[in-house]
Scaffold this active site. Structure first.
Site, PDB file in Angstrom:
ATOM      1  N   HIS A   1       2.116 121.671  62.064  1.00  0.00           N
ATOM      2  CA  HIS A   1       3.349 121.517  62.639  1.00  0.00           C
ATOM      3  C   HIS A   1       3.367 120.175  63.492  1.00  0.00           C
ATOM      4  CE1 HIS A   1       6.940 122.711  63.785  1.00  0.00           C
ATOM      5  NE2 HIS A   1       6.943 123.776  64.656  1.00  0.00           N
TER       6      HIS A   1
ATOM      7  N   ASP B   1       7.991 119.571  60.240  1.00  0.00           N
ATOM      8  CA  ASP B   1       8.812 120.319  61.135  1.00  0.00           C
ATOM      9  C   ASP B   1       9.303 121.703  60.449  1.00  0.00           C
ATOM     10  OD1 ASP B   1       8.824 118.078  62.863  1.00  0.00           O
ATOM     11  OD2 ASP B   1      10.568 117.166  62.300  1.00  0.00           O
TER      12      ASP B   1
END
Length: 411
Positions: free
Chosen positions: A382, A386
């Site tokens: 992450h 995204d």
């Protein structure tokens, strides 16, 4: 005069290995280039060949010992015990008739052992089997792990001769309390590396998993329609992985962050896709890499994966074949997995998990119908990918699999 046996160069960045087992014992004759030991590296098992012909001398390292590249691990003494023994036999043929037969059988056994992979050889030794008595189902009659296990099972089920009970059972030395037993087995170097890298991934990356499902109807219909022609033309079965690899290559082009990696304070983006495919090996999971998968056809992908699977089972994958992947696909569905959260393989930023196909009720055009469905899981870092990009990537995979024509027209 004795010749040193040294640990060979094992590949870039590999500086040490663990002695797996000795294939030749002191006093046994060896031929030049004959495997005399197996080493376990971080990735695969590697055989050490004899540098010269002669007689096996002292072992300077024992199974389980860690040795560095270039270290001396054994000695080979000058001489030809195997060759010297053969001429001596005819001179005493009348006095000891059984001796020639035993000596004649020894080279045959040696030749059989030379063709065994380290894993198969280890199983043969563990179960005390004669490899020449087992029928091999592999290429050119080569023994596979399954052949040895089947033979061991058959031997176990066979009636036990009266003399056998005097032999201690292999588990006799294990601690036993109230009928319960425990056994301690040293972790292989491969298993230690897997454990280290998986924990490293959790510690260094911000791993998140996003799910979707895919209707496998179109791919299954295509596979059923063309599988015979495909296999006849390309010499390999048409599976599902070829479709998913091509779909992943297309999705990676649309969402390049999933194919990128973090190096220091920079993000490295790539215009190529080196797809790591998780393959089950006897000692653990390995991930050989399909180089430039975006340039390959489905047939080329299937051939490459088939070759990887076979050589992973035989323990003959090369170290360089498991380095440098940019994205991983892991198919837990072959073992019956319904859903999972796969862990990324650093420095990669994404891994696609495939799962089992099962019929489930879904709604199509306002009607409840039964369709072969599969859950997809994308685990990603992450820090670089995204949530929107992760979902977009999975939807691209889903669309390509549910309508394979998209793969042909680049949609």
């Amino acid at each position: 005069m004795a010749t040193e046996v040294k640990v060979p160069t094992l590949g870039e960045s590999i500086t040490e290995a663990t002695i797996g087992e000795w294939l030749k014992q002191p006093g046994e004759p060896v031929k030049a280039d004959e495997p005399i030991a197996s080493l376990e590296t971080d990735k695969v098992a590697v055989e050490v060949p004899a540098p010269v012909a002669g007689v096996m001398g002292a072992h300077l390292a024992q199974p389980g010992d860690t040795v560095n590249v270039g270290a001396t691990i054994a000695m080979i003494e000058a001489g030809a015990a195997g060759a010297a023994a053969a001429p001596a036999a005819p001179a005493k043929a009348e006095a000891a008739a059984p001796a020639p037969a035993q000596q004649a059988a020894a080279p045959a056994d040696g030749e059989q052992v030379m063709t065994l992979s380290p894993t198969v050889r280890r199983l043969v030794l563990e179960h005390g089997l004669d490899p020449s008595s087992i029928r091999g189902s592999g290429k050119d009659g080569r023994l596979t792990k399954e052949d040895v296990l089947a033979a061991a099972s058959a031997a176990k089920d066979a009636p036990t001769p009266a003399a056998v009970p005097s032999t201690p059972a292999p588990t006799a030395a294990l601690p036993e309390i109230g009928g319960r037993k425990e056994e301690r087995v040293r972790m292989t170097r491969l298993r230690q590396t897997i454990a280290h890298r998986l924990k490293e991934a959790q510690n260094s990356a911000a791993i998140l998993t996003t799910f979707n499902d895919v209707d496998m109807t179109a791919v299954m219909e295509a596979r059923a329609k063309y599988k015979d022609l495909f296999e006849k033309k390309h010499g390999v079965r048409l599976g599902f992985m070829g479709f998913f690899v091509k779909a992943a290559c297309q999705a990676l082009k649309d969402v390049p962050a999933v194919n990128a990696s973090i190096e220091g304070d920079e993000i490295v983006y790539r215009d190529y896709a080196d797809i790591s495919v998780a393959v089950s090996a006897p000692n653990g999971l390995v991930v050989p890499v399909i180089r430039d998968a975006q340039t390959l056809s489905v047939a080329q992908v299937e051939n490459t994966i088939g070759d990887f699977g076979k050589r992973a089972k035989d323990g003959t994958l090369k170290l360089e074949e498991m380095k440098g992947g940019t994205f991983t696909i892991s198919n837990g569905g072959v073992f019956g997995s319904l859903m999972s959260t796969p862990i990324i393989n650093p420095p990669q930023s994404g891994v696609l998990g495939l799962h089992r196909i099962e019929d489930r009720p879904v709604v199509r055009d306002g009607q409840i119908v039964i369709r072969p469905m599969m859950y997809l899981a994308l685990s990603y870092d992450h820090r670089i990918v995204d949530g929107r990009e992760a979902v977009t990537f999975l939807v691209a995979i889903k669309n390509a699999i549910e309508d394979p024509t998209r793969l042909l027209i680049d949609l």
